[in-house]
Design an enzyme around this catalytic site. Structure first.
Site, short mmCIF file in Angstrom:
data_model
loop_
_atom_site.label_atom_id
_atom_site.label_comp_id
_atom_site.label_asym_id
_atom_site.label_seq_id
_atom_site.Cartn_x
_atom_site.Cartn_y
_atom_site.Cartn_z
N SER A 50 0.84 -1.20 0.00
CA SER A 50 0.00 0.00 0.00
C SER A 50 0.86 1.24 0.00
CB SER A 50 -0.92 0.01 1.23
OG SER A 50 -0.15 0.12 2.42
N SER A 51 0.21 2.36 -0.21
CA SER A 51 0.85 3.67 -0.03
C SER A 51 0.32 4.23 1.29
CB SER A 51 0.51 4.61 -1.19
OG SER A 51 1.10 5.88 -1.00
#
Length: 395
Positions: free
Chosen positions: A109-110
């Site tokens: 994920s970011s």
């Protein structure tokens, strides 16, 4: 994506707004990191992502691209202070035909920008320092460090080849050329050591010995410690030769656990109805999910996991299973309280109750009251000071 007409001007304005908000909230404290947030195009690192649906029922994730939500809304979401999922179950997503995803575990994920910049501020870097990042991910935090220190000063390790490839492309697109590697972050990268700073953007069950060897004395290790039940929290360690020590932060950020330290598929052996010995429990299963007590439960039972299901054909109970020692604790309702049935080499619930009782005796403090000491002789979390109550981290 970033070359499309009409994106750069609104993206630059959204970056300025994001930096202003983070500064107002106290996350951005230095002009250097403020400038980095304003300069680095997050949309180059998360051109497509998933967000969790708010529909009832099974947890479902919806794809977000300029095509699915419109360019303006996509850009607004990119620059919001949110974590966006970019991979599930360790498999690449087919973006030629993105569809909702259910019953899947996010594996890349970011991270929300407020946590990213808060950690970078806590890392306390200065010009001329050499930094090792464990967990390149999308490459956004890597780009921020490159902007701040220069690409030559940044080394980043990612365990997933596909994730690493996309990060490399996005970094190059943004004008950054750090030293990128695919491998096991626990071993670091000796060729470019020593490092003045080490930052990990995934959770670890302990501090890998190689980190101590590769970070210079006086250097900083900033990482999240976590277990198989929950995150313990963010810890900042100062290295002193072949040991390190430091404190947990007040906050309780949670990162995905490093894949090499993920829990085994099997939860362990479910005990039979007559296995173990019974007694009245001083605490019920709610301690496993309440913030402070759950922190203590993770320390006390580092190799355990828990779940609920009917007990002996009756009401739901909570099973706490240790897949390493095959120890177990089963909590079942009993009148207005709980009964626990335990077995195996470790009395899991005894250990949990002892840890929670100690926490209460010390005034139910936040995680900021706990510290960590790491050496060749072992690793331990302590309460108050290194001579206070201690719990050993798993090896």
């Amino acid at each position: 994506m970033t070359d499309e007409p009409g994106i750069e001007a609104p993206a630059a304005e959204l970056r300025r707004q994001l930096a202003g908000t983070l500064e107002k909230d106290g996350r951005l404290r230095s002009p250097e990191w403020h400038a980095a947030v304003e300069a680095v195009p997050r949309h180059a690192f998360v051109p497509r992502f998933y967000r969790q649906s708010d529909a009832p029922g099974v947890t479902t994730w919806e794809p977000v691209t300029p095509e699915t939500v419109g360019q303006e809304e996509w850009l607004r979401l990119v620059y919001s202070d949110e974590t966006w999922v970019t991979q599930f179950d360790g498999r690449d997503i087919d973006w030629t035909d993105p569809r909702p995803i259910s019953n899947a575990v996010p594996t890349s994920s970011s991270t929300l920008p407020s946590l990213v910049v808060r950690m970078l501020e806590d890392l306390d870097v200065h010009e001329g320092m050499n930094v090792l990042e464990i967990g390149t991910g999308t490459g956004y935090s890597t780009a921020l460090m490159c902007h701040r220190l220069g690409s030559e000063a940044v080394t980043s390790i990612e365990t997933d080849e596909g994730v690493a490839r996309r990060a490399c492309e996005a970094l190059a697109q943004s004008g950054h050329t750090p030293h990128l590697l695919v491998g096991d972050g626990r071993v670091g990268h000796l060729d470019r050591a020593p490092y003045d700073r080490l930052i990990a953007t995934c959770g670890f069950r302990n501090i890998p010995p190689a980190w101590l060897e590769q970070v210079t004395p006086g250097g900083v290790i900033l990482t999240t410690l976590r277990g198989w039940m929950r995150s313990l929290g963010l810890v900042k360690l100062i290295v002193t030769g072949d040991s390190a020590s430091g404190w947990f932060s007040e906050d309780d950020p949670s990162f995905m656990i490093a894949r090499q330290q993920d829990a085994p598929e099997s939860l362990g052996m479910v005990p039979g109805a007559d296995d173990g010995t019974k007694r009245k429990a001083a605490y019920g299963p709610d301690v496993l999910t309440s913030s402070g007590p759950a922190f203590m439960a993770q320390l006390a039972a580092p190799d355990a996991r828990f779940f609920s299901m009917p007990v002996d054909g009756g009401p739901h109970g909570t099973f706490v299973l240790d897949s390493v020692t095959d120890s177990f604790a089963v909590l079942a309702p009993m009148g207005s309280g709980w009964q626990v049935r335990q077995g195996g080499p470790r009395r899991l619930w005894d250990a949990v109750e002892s840890a929670v009782a100690t926490w209460e005796e010390y005034g139910s403090p936040s995680t900021a009251a706990f510290g960590v000491t790491v050496s060749r002789d072992g690793q331990a979390v302590w309460l108050g000071n290194p001579n206070g109550p201690q719990w050993t981290l798993p090896s």
